[in-house]
Design an enzyme around this catalytic site. Structure first.
Site, mmCIF file in Angstrom:
data_model
loop_
_atom_site.group_PDB
_atom_site.id
_atom_site.type_symbol
_atom_site.label_atom_id
_atom_site.label_comp_id
_atom_site.label_asym_id
_atom_site.label_seq_id
_atom_site.Cartn_x
_atom_site.Cartn_y
_atom_site.Cartn_z
ATOM 1 N N HIS A 193 0.746 -1.376 0.115
ATOM 2 C CA HIS A 193 -0.106 -0.102 0.053
ATOM 3 C C HIS A 193 0.923 1.201 0.165
ATOM 4 C CE1 HIS A 193 -3.362 -2.600 0.781
ATOM 5 N NE2 HIS A 193 -2.771 -3.232 1.922
ATOM 6 N N HIS A 232 -7.063 -4.501 -0.964
ATOM 7 C CA HIS A 232 -6.373 -6.046 -1.368
ATOM 8 C C HIS A 232 -7.200 -6.589 -2.505
ATOM 9 C CE1 HIS A 232 -6.105 -4.919 2.916
ATOM 10 N NE2 HIS A 232 -5.032 -5.104 2.561
#
Lengths: 332, 332
Positions: A57, A219
């Site tokens: 991320h 995700h």
């Protein structure tokens, strides 16, 4: 799928070697434990701020370690929580006696491991409090989550609480501040192309050439529904409406972030913001601060997310306070 | 190929609307002419700095307009030079009587149009000088270029000359400084996936699943050769060696940038830098400043480029000077 890596087993270790090489003046990397610290230890009496989560991320979380934000970030494997020993090591290392605040995105693994780490550190006499971020309005419960997922608002919590910690506020006050931000912030994301984890080596899901996923997780976990991909002016409605439907953002200054998921070019992100901004205005939302760029990504996913925070003068002042991290930098 | 746009015809106009919405405090956008200015007009006596080029490389150039860098950026269509009237309008607007420096990447269209703009502005009494950036060691002549292409070093020229302009240096001295940076900087890039322009709607070139292109241009134009994509440790050699072969970078402090082409995740970019940095060190290169991120992109291309500048104390001081732009910000 093509990647610039050596082997999938060592992606985090290898990537953190690059972080260490790139930021020698401001960050220190504990490679063995996959922890990124500030180069300078915390000032005595300052509450330590620790976050972390699955990698993939970036710049979240390691890119937000530095003056005005985090003291340490614990890097898990890609899309996988860091482990309790690792988190506890970071917690103990940044404790100066004033306690440590954990900033945790609401995913089952993160919640469990940060909880266990807090217990481990408490057993060693470290006072720990936790702010749980769960801003994603898309779904209630998800692939890795009970309740709402924690996404873009995490950047705001780290920035604003980080500024307050620099001012010397105590642990209880910082937790209250963090909880207040969580209560007043909401996010929603969309994807037009999937992401590929190094371990899997293939896209995490499939989207037809004319499809987009509304309410995507960071995700690649499922959102609300798949719809036809329309023009950016439609996408702006699809981003803005679920956020505004969940909380009243009128009558207060708002901090807005249009975040890229990783592979979306900046020219498209700005273009989308050119649609989002007037839509917010026409709904009576007064955006006082704007952030457009890649701040919490999902590897090479194509798409974007919108985060809004209903702020006030105090939150704006803390937002504007100096910050010096690789991922967010102003005022110093 | 999927894109977050309204229609391919209006991508630049629509994207600049978003720039205007995102940066109201620091930038002002002339939408009709596709020019991004600083929100505040130049201080009397300061030399104006104007750059620009085809769009699709963001944050270059519009993201580098602000205190300490450019006064104006002229945005062409995607991968297409801005036009002379547009460049001349920007030039005249930022002239305070001290003259204007054009920073131009070496592509045939840009060179021609900036030259014509300089003549147009000269006819109106504006003194114009030009720094031509041609740092890409990959190829001599290319699809859009006579001589070497201008790539990543452009960011360095805009930053360093921008800082010198803030100090009040005169036009001739700024041109000399820019030329000195060009003489001492080199770049080389690679791609593992192609880019897609909105107008074409399909990838600009094809690469097999196991291939990479060495010496790629920022418009996807051909480089030196196609080879098998190996591990990042090999890619680091393929990036570093052509740069070091072209200029001696030992015996001086070096500013290094590992730049992402657009779609490469930050985790991979750091991983690659973790291989590049020790390789530079083992070749006797002393990197004094590090930049890892997306600074000059090629839409959604996957890949990276390395830029090195052989610096000295003066260049380092100018590099470190405050800059406040959307794309590069520190010290203010």
């Amino acid at each position: 799928m093509k990647e610039l890596i050596n082997d999938a087993e060592h992606v985090i270790f290898d990537s953190l070697k690059g972080v260490a090489a790139a930021h020698p003046d401001t960050q220190r990397v504990d490679l063995d434990n996959r922890i990124v610290y500030r180069a300078q230890p915390p000032r005595p009496g300052k509450v330590g701020l620790v976050s972390g989560g699955g990698s993939g991320h970036e710049p979240l979380h390691s890119g937000y370690v530095g003056a005005g934000m985090l003291d340490a970030a614990c890097c898990g494997e890609v899309f996988t929580s860091p482990v309790p020993d690792q988190i506890s090591a970071a917690t103990n290392a940044v404790n100066t006696g004033a306690g440590v605040l954990h900033i945790v995105k609401n995913y089952t693994g993160d919640v469990m491991n940060f909880d266990m780490a807090a217990e481990l550190s408490a057993a060693e006499g470290v006072e720990v409090a936790t702010v749980l971020v769960n801003d994603d309005v898309a779904v209630q419960d998800s692939l890795y989550t009970a309740g709402r997922r924690g996404v873009g608002l995490t950047v705001f919590v780290e920035k604003i609480v980080g500024a307050a910690a620099e001012q010397g506020r105590e642990l209880g006050a910082l937790k209250e501040l963090g909880d207040r931000i969580v209560a007043n912030g909401r996010s929603f994301g969309i994807a037009i192309t999937p992401c590929t984890t190094p371990a899997a080596g293939k896209p995490s899901f499939e989207l037809a050439e004319d499809e987009m996923e509304l309410g995507i997780g960071i995700h690649g976990e499922p959102g609300r529904e798949r719809v036809k991909l329309g023009p950016a002016s439609d996408v702006a409605h699809q981003l803005v409406e679920p956020v505004l439907a969940d909380l009243d953002f009128t009558g207060a200054p708002v901090i807005a972030m249009l975040n890229g998921m990783g592979a979306t070019p900046l020219i498209e992100l700005y273009l989308l913001y050119g649609e989002v901004a007037p839509l917010l205005a026409s709904n009576g939302v007064d955006v006082a601060r704007h952030l457009v760029g890649n701040y919490i990504t999902a590897l090479d996913m194509g798409g974007a997310s919108l985060t809004l925070l209903r702020a006030d003068d105090e939150l704006l002042d803390l937002w504007d306070a100096p910050v010096n991290t690789p991922g967010l930098r102003w005022g110093c």
